[in-house]
Design an enzyme around this catalytic site. Structure first.
Site, mmCIF file in Angstrom:
data_model
loop_
_atom_site.group_PDB
_atom_site.id
_atom_site.type_symbol
_atom_site.label_atom_id
_atom_site.label_comp_id
_atom_site.label_asym_id
_atom_site.label_seq_id
_atom_site.Cartn_x
_atom_site.Cartn_y
_atom_site.Cartn_z
ATOM 1 N N LEU A 276 -41.656 5.350 -47.190
ATOM 2 C CA LEU A 276 -42.743 6.272 -47.512
ATOM 3 C C LEU A 276 -43.933 5.595 -48.154
ATOM 4 O O LEU A 276 -43.810 4.563 -48.803
ATOM 5 C CB LEU A 276 -42.219 7.366 -48.450
ATOM 6 C CG LEU A 276 -40.975 8.123 -47.994
ATOM 7 C CD1 LEU A 276 -40.583 9.156 -49.039
ATOM 8 C CD2 LEU A 276 -41.166 8.756 -46.630
ATOM 9 N N ASP A 277 -45.081 6.236 -47.984
ATOM 10 C CA ASP A 277 -46.294 5.788 -48.666
ATOM 11 C C ASP A 277 -46.530 6.678 -49.882
ATOM 12 O O ASP A 277 -45.690 7.516 -50.222
ATOM 13 C CB ASP A 277 -47.496 5.786 -47.712
ATOM 14 C CG ASP A 277 -47.817 7.164 -47.141
ATOM 15 O OD1 ASP A 277 -47.359 8.188 -47.692
ATOM 16 O OD2 ASP A 277 -48.546 7.218 -46.134
ATOM 17 N N GLY A 278 -47.647 6.523 -50.530
ATOM 18 C CA GLY A 278 -47.959 7.275 -51.736
ATOM 19 C C GLY A 278 -48.117 8.768 -51.511
ATOM 20 O O GLY A 278 -48.127 9.542 -52.470
ATOM 21 N N TYR A 279 -48.235 9.202 -50.280
ATOM 22 C CA TYR A 279 -48.393 10.618 -49.965
ATOM 23 C C TYR A 279 -47.058 11.284 -49.629
ATOM 24 O O TYR A 279 -47.009 12.470 -49.322
ATOM 25 C CB TYR A 279 -49.361 10.815 -48.800
ATOM 26 C CG TYR A 279 -50.734 10.258 -49.100
ATOM 27 C CD1 TYR A 279 -51.574 10.895 -50.015
ATOM 28 C CD2 TYR A 279 -51.168 9.097 -48.485
ATOM 29 C CE1 TYR A 279 -52.818 10.377 -50.304
ATOM 30 C CE2 TYR A 279 -52.425 8.574 -48.769
ATOM 31 C CZ TYR A 279 -53.243 9.218 -49.679
ATOM 32 O OH TYR A 279 -54.472 8.706 -49.969
ATOM 33 N N HIS B 244 -45.001 10.566 -47.078
ATOM 34 C CA HIS B 244 -44.565 10.553 -45.682
ATOM 35 C C HIS B 244 -44.474 9.117 -45.193
ATOM 36 O O HIS B 244 -44.917 8.190 -45.873
ATOM 37 C CB HIS B 244 -45.455 11.417 -44.778
ATOM 38 C CG HIS B 244 -46.923 11.133 -44.877
ATOM 39 N ND1 HIS B 244 -47.515 9.996 -44.399
ATOM 40 C CD2 HIS B 244 -47.925 11.887 -45.400
ATOM 41 C CE1 HIS B 244 -48.817 10.042 -44.609
ATOM 42 N NE2 HIS B 244 -49.088 11.177 -45.227
#
Length: 144
Positions: free
Chosen positions: A17-20, A22
C-alpha cells in the site's frame, strides 16, 4: 478460459500500500511479473526453446490501464498470456481481477527476444516462434 492463459492468486498485504491506503501503482508491475513467472513455470517447453536458442525475453514497453483500487486484504487473480507474435516482438497481456469480479488493472507488455551473445534484439523465428504462436490467445479469452 484458455489453457494458454496462466493464473496466479495474490492477497494484497500492508506493504503493497501507499500513503492513501491502496496498492501503490508500482506494485502492479510486481504483480504482473509474478504472473509472467507463473506463465513460464506452466510452459517449460518455451523456456527450453529460449535457452537452447541463446535467447531471453526483454521488456521494451508496458502500457497499464488502472481501473479500480485494490486495498489490503483483497484477493486478486493475475491472468497472463500471449496475444500477438510479430517478426521481432510479441505482446503479452495481463489482467488483474479482484475476487468479486472487479477489473483492477490490465496491461499490454511488448517484449523482444534478446540474442544473449550478440546483446541485441533477434528475429522471432524457428522453434521459438512455433511455440509462441501455439500459445497465442485473443484478449477476449481473458474474460471468458
Amino acid at each position: 478460459m484458455s489453457e494458454s492463459i496462466s493464473q496466479v492468486s495474490m492477497r494484497v498485504r500492508g506493504y503493497h500500500l501507499d500513503g492513501y491506503g491502496h496498492v501503490n501503482n508500482a506494485r502492479y508491475l510486481e504483480f504482473m511479473e509474478e504472473g509472467r513467472w507463473a506463465f513460464f513455470d506452466e510452459h517449460p517447453r518455451l523456456i527450453g526453446q529460449l535457452h537452447s536458442a541463446g535467447r531471453a525475453f526483454v521488456v521494451v514497453n508496458l502500457n497499464i490501464d488502472y481501473r479500480a483500487a485494490a486495498v489490503q486484504g483483497d484477493d486478486l487473480q493475475v491472468f497472463t498470456g500471449i496475444v500477438d507474435v510479430g517478426e521481432r516482438s510479441a505482446l503479452c497481456h495481463h489482467r488483474i481481477v479482484r475476487s468479486d469480479g472487479t477489473l483492477i488493472a490490465q496491461a499490454d507488455l511488448t517484449f523482444v527476444l534478446l540474442d544473449v551473445k550478440a546483446n541485441k534484439a533477434a528475429a522471432i523465428e524457428g522453434e521459438v516462434r512455433d511455440v509462441l504462436q501455439g500459445m497465442v490467445v485473443a484478449k477476449e479469452s481473458f474474460t471468458a
